[in-house]
Enzyme design. Structure first.
Site, PDB file in Angstrom:
ATOM      1  N   SER A 120       0.871  -1.186   0.000  1.00 17.92           N
ATOM      2  CA  SER A 120       0.000   0.000   0.000  1.00 17.92           C
ATOM      3  C   SER A 120       0.899   1.224   0.000  1.00 17.92           C
ATOM      4  O   SER A 120       2.092   1.122   0.346  1.00 17.92           O
ATOM      5  CB  SER A 120      -0.851  -0.008   1.280  1.00 17.92           C
ATOM      6  OG  SER A 120      -1.513   1.231   1.463  1.00 17.92           O
TER       7      SER A 120
ATOM      8  N   TYR B 158      -2.287  -1.415  10.351  1.00 18.07           N
ATOM      9  CA  TYR B 158      -2.223  -1.518   8.884  1.00 18.07           C
ATOM     10  C   TYR B 158      -0.882  -1.000   8.380  1.00 18.07           C
ATOM     11  O   TYR B 158      -0.213  -1.634   7.556  1.00 18.07           O
ATOM     12  CB  TYR B 158      -3.390  -0.720   8.289  1.00 18.07           C
ATOM     13  CG  TYR B 158      -3.609  -0.885   6.813  1.00 18.07           C
ATOM     14  CD1 TYR B 158      -4.405  -1.912   6.314  1.00 18.07           C
ATOM     15  CD2 TYR B 158      -3.052   0.006   5.898  1.00 18.07           C
ATOM     16  CE1 TYR B 158      -4.633  -2.053   4.954  1.00 18.07           C
ATOM     17  CE2 TYR B 158      -3.269  -0.121   4.540  1.00 18.07           C
ATOM     18  CZ  TYR B 158      -4.064  -1.155   4.064  1.00 18.07           C
ATOM     19  OH  TYR B 158      -4.285  -1.285   2.714  1.00 18.07           O
TER      20      TYR B 158
HETATM   21  P1  NAD Z   1     -11.586  -6.068  -0.274  1.00 19.28           P
HETATM   22  O1  NAD Z   1     -12.190  -5.942   1.086  1.00 19.28           O
HETATM   23  O2  NAD Z   1     -12.368  -5.714  -1.480  1.00 19.28           O
HETATM   24  O3  NAD Z   1     -11.026  -7.546  -0.496  1.00 19.28           O
HETATM   25  C1  NAD Z   1     -10.327  -8.226   0.506  1.00 19.28           C
HETATM   26  C2  NAD Z   1     -10.261  -9.689   0.152  1.00 19.28           C
HETATM   27  O4  NAD Z   1      -9.558 -10.369   1.201  1.00 19.28           O
HETATM   28  C3  NAD Z   1     -11.636 -10.359   0.053  1.00 19.28           C
HETATM   29  O5  NAD Z   1     -11.608 -11.334  -0.964  1.00 19.28           O
HETATM   30  C4  NAD Z   1     -11.784 -11.031   1.410  1.00 19.28           C
HETATM   31  O6  NAD Z   1     -12.658 -12.141   1.409  1.00 19.28           O
HETATM   32  C5  NAD Z   1     -10.358 -11.453   1.658  1.00 19.28           C
HETATM   33  N1  NAD Z   1     -10.053 -11.728   3.044  1.00 19.28           N
HETATM   34  C6  NAD Z   1     -10.221 -10.936   4.135  1.00 19.28           C
HETATM   35  N2  NAD Z   1      -9.846 -11.593   5.245  1.00 19.28           N
HETATM   36  C7  NAD Z   1      -9.437 -12.823   4.852  1.00 19.28           C
HETATM   37  C8  NAD Z   1      -8.933 -13.960   5.529  1.00 19.28           C
HETATM   38  N3  NAD Z   1      -8.787 -13.966   6.857  1.00 19.28           N
HETATM   39  N4  NAD Z   1      -8.641 -15.051   4.806  1.00 19.28           N
HETATM   40  C9  NAD Z   1      -8.806 -15.074   3.472  1.00 19.28           C
HETATM   41  N5  NAD Z   1      -9.264 -14.015   2.766  1.00 19.28           N
HETATM   42  C10 NAD Z   1      -9.574 -12.909   3.460  1.00 19.28           C
HETATM   43  O7  NAD Z   1     -10.234  -5.212  -0.172  1.00 19.28           O
HETATM   44  P2  NAD Z   1      -9.254  -4.598  -1.281  1.00 19.28           P
HETATM   45  O8  NAD Z   1      -9.357  -3.133  -1.182  1.00 19.28           O
HETATM   46  O9  NAD Z   1      -9.423  -5.283  -2.582  1.00 19.28           O
HETATM   47  O10 NAD Z   1      -7.851  -4.979  -0.630  1.00 19.28           O
HETATM   48  C11 NAD Z   1      -7.006  -5.966  -1.139  1.00 19.28           C
HETATM   49  C12 NAD Z   1      -5.580  -5.668  -0.700  1.00 19.28           C
HETATM   50  O11 NAD Z   1      -5.159  -4.416  -1.228  1.00 19.28           O
HETATM   51  C13 NAD Z   1      -5.422  -5.570   0.819  1.00 19.28           C
HETATM   52  O12 NAD Z   1      -4.194  -6.154   1.214  1.00 19.28           O
HETATM   53  C14 NAD Z   1      -5.384  -4.076   1.040  1.00 19.28           C
HETATM   54  O13 NAD Z   1      -4.691  -3.726   2.204  1.00 19.28           O
HETATM   55  C15 NAD Z   1      -4.655  -3.620  -0.200  1.00 19.28           C
HETATM   56  N6  NAD Z   1      -4.833  -2.204  -0.536  1.00 19.28           N
HETATM   57  C16 NAD Z   1      -6.085  -1.709  -0.770  1.00 19.28           C
HETATM   58  C17 NAD Z   1      -6.208  -0.369  -1.094  1.00 19.28           C
HETATM   59  C18 NAD Z   1      -7.531   0.254  -1.401  1.00 19.28           C
HETATM   60  O14 NAD Z   1      -7.579   1.490  -1.512  1.00 19.28           O
HETATM   61  N7  NAD Z   1      -8.600  -0.480  -1.544  1.00 19.28           N
HETATM   62  C19 NAD Z   1      -5.079   0.444  -1.172  1.00 19.28           C
HETATM   63  C20 NAD Z   1      -3.844  -0.105  -0.908  1.00 19.28           C
HETATM   64  C21 NAD Z   1      -3.722  -1.440  -0.606  1.00 19.28           C
END
Ligand code: NAD
Length: 260
Positions: free
Chosen positions: A142, A155
């Site tokens: 991130s 985080y």
């Molecule tokens: P999201 O909530 O849409 O998806 C998260 C996914 O992780 C889902 O498929 C969920 O079922 C799964 N998950 C959660 N807990 C779990 C567990 N214990 N075991 C297995 N699967 C699990 O979130 P996102 O925004 O797509 O985030 C995905 C990644 O990207 C994360 O690591 C997040 O930190 C990172 N990220 C997101 C953003 C953003 O702005 N959305 C920015 C930077 C980084």
């Protein structure tokens, strides 16, 4: 480009993970999905992206906070797919609170899912990659892997940890055909971020549209969300021969967030 390769994308039933799985599937990779909630919808989307490539599609519901379940998922990948060639460490959760009110169970869960899960999946994937002398480990860190923000202690600690782990494993594999890198997205409009926008709108008694504008304006100079498709494109580049010697980087895709 990725025919004959198997990609395991953790947390790929939603958001960024699903977007990356779709882009890899379009290039012919076999895909193992993972994550909570409905798996049939995401499976159908990935199958459509595969078209007639002949690639294989699987799903394992491992809870990434549990080591034994991660081990079971990697054993499934070995038995059913002959191992993992491309590991995308993506599963993640968020909790927002100042440190003195930060629930200790949220700290433990975020460190387990956002950091330790990547350690376990990577340590279990590397031997198979070494045997083939080819592999890609791509961890979704991130902008918070590079800089901090108030109220996100767990985080930010976990994401900085991912960037550190990426550098170490890249060094350990530097003379092999395995590359290990991190992607550092800025804001991406997924359920994880929509919750933060909705909370902000409720707390400040403003509209969701206004809260969205504020969220972007505060951090992201482009005033635009990064998309899962763009992150999938960057992951594809990291899988390409052009990236054979890209090792240990934490690549921002953040609309200028960390350029400030
Ligand atoms: P999201 O909530 O849409 O998806 C998260 C996914 O992780 C889902 O498929 C969920 O079922 C799964 N998950 C959660 N807990 C779990 C567990 N214990 N075991 C297995 N699967 C699990 O979130 P996102 O925004 O797509 O985030 C995905 C990644 O990207 C994360 O690591 C997040 O930190 C990172 N990220 C997101 C953003 C953003 O702005 N959305 C920015 C930077 C980084």
């Amino acid at each position: 480009m990725l025919n004959g390769k198997t990609a395991l994308v953790t947390g790929s039933t939603s958001g960024i993970g699903l977007g990356i799985a779709i882009e890899l599937a379009k290039q012919g990779a076999s895909i193992i999905l993972n994550g909570f909630g409905d798996a049939e919808g995401p499976k159908a989307e990935v199958a459509a992206a595969m078209g007639a490539s002949g690639a294989k599609l699987g799903y394992h519901g491992a809870d990434m906070s549990k080591v034994a379940e991660i081990e079971a998922m990697m054993a499934y990948a070995a038995a059913e797919f002959g191992g993992v060639d491309i590991l995308v460490n993506n599963a993640g959760i968020q909790h927002v609170a100042p440190i003195e009110n930060f629930p200790t169970e949220k700290w433990d869960a975020i460190i387990a899912i956002n950091l330790s899960a990547a350690f376990h999946a990577t340590r279990l994937a590397i031997p198979g990659m070494r045997a083939k002398n080819w592999g890609r480990v791509i961890s979704i860190a991130s902008a918070h892997g590079l800089v901090g923000s108030a109220n996100k202690v767990a985080y930010v600690a976990a994401k900085h940890g991912i960037v550190g782990m990426t550098k170490v494993v890249a060094l350990e594999t530097a003379t092999t055909g395995i590359t290990v890198n991190a992607i550092c997205p800025g804001w991406v409009l997924t359920p994880l971020v929509q919750k933060q926008i909705d909370d902000r709108a409720a707390n400040e008694k403003i509209t969701v549209a206004q809260a969205t504008k504020e969220l972007l304006g505060e951090k992201e100079p482009s005033l635009q969300f990064t998309t899962p498709e763009q992150l999938g494109g960057l992951a594809l580049f990291m899988c390409s021969p052009a990236a054979d010697n890209v090792r240990g980087v934490a690549w921002a895709n953040d609309g200028g967030w960390t350029a400030q």
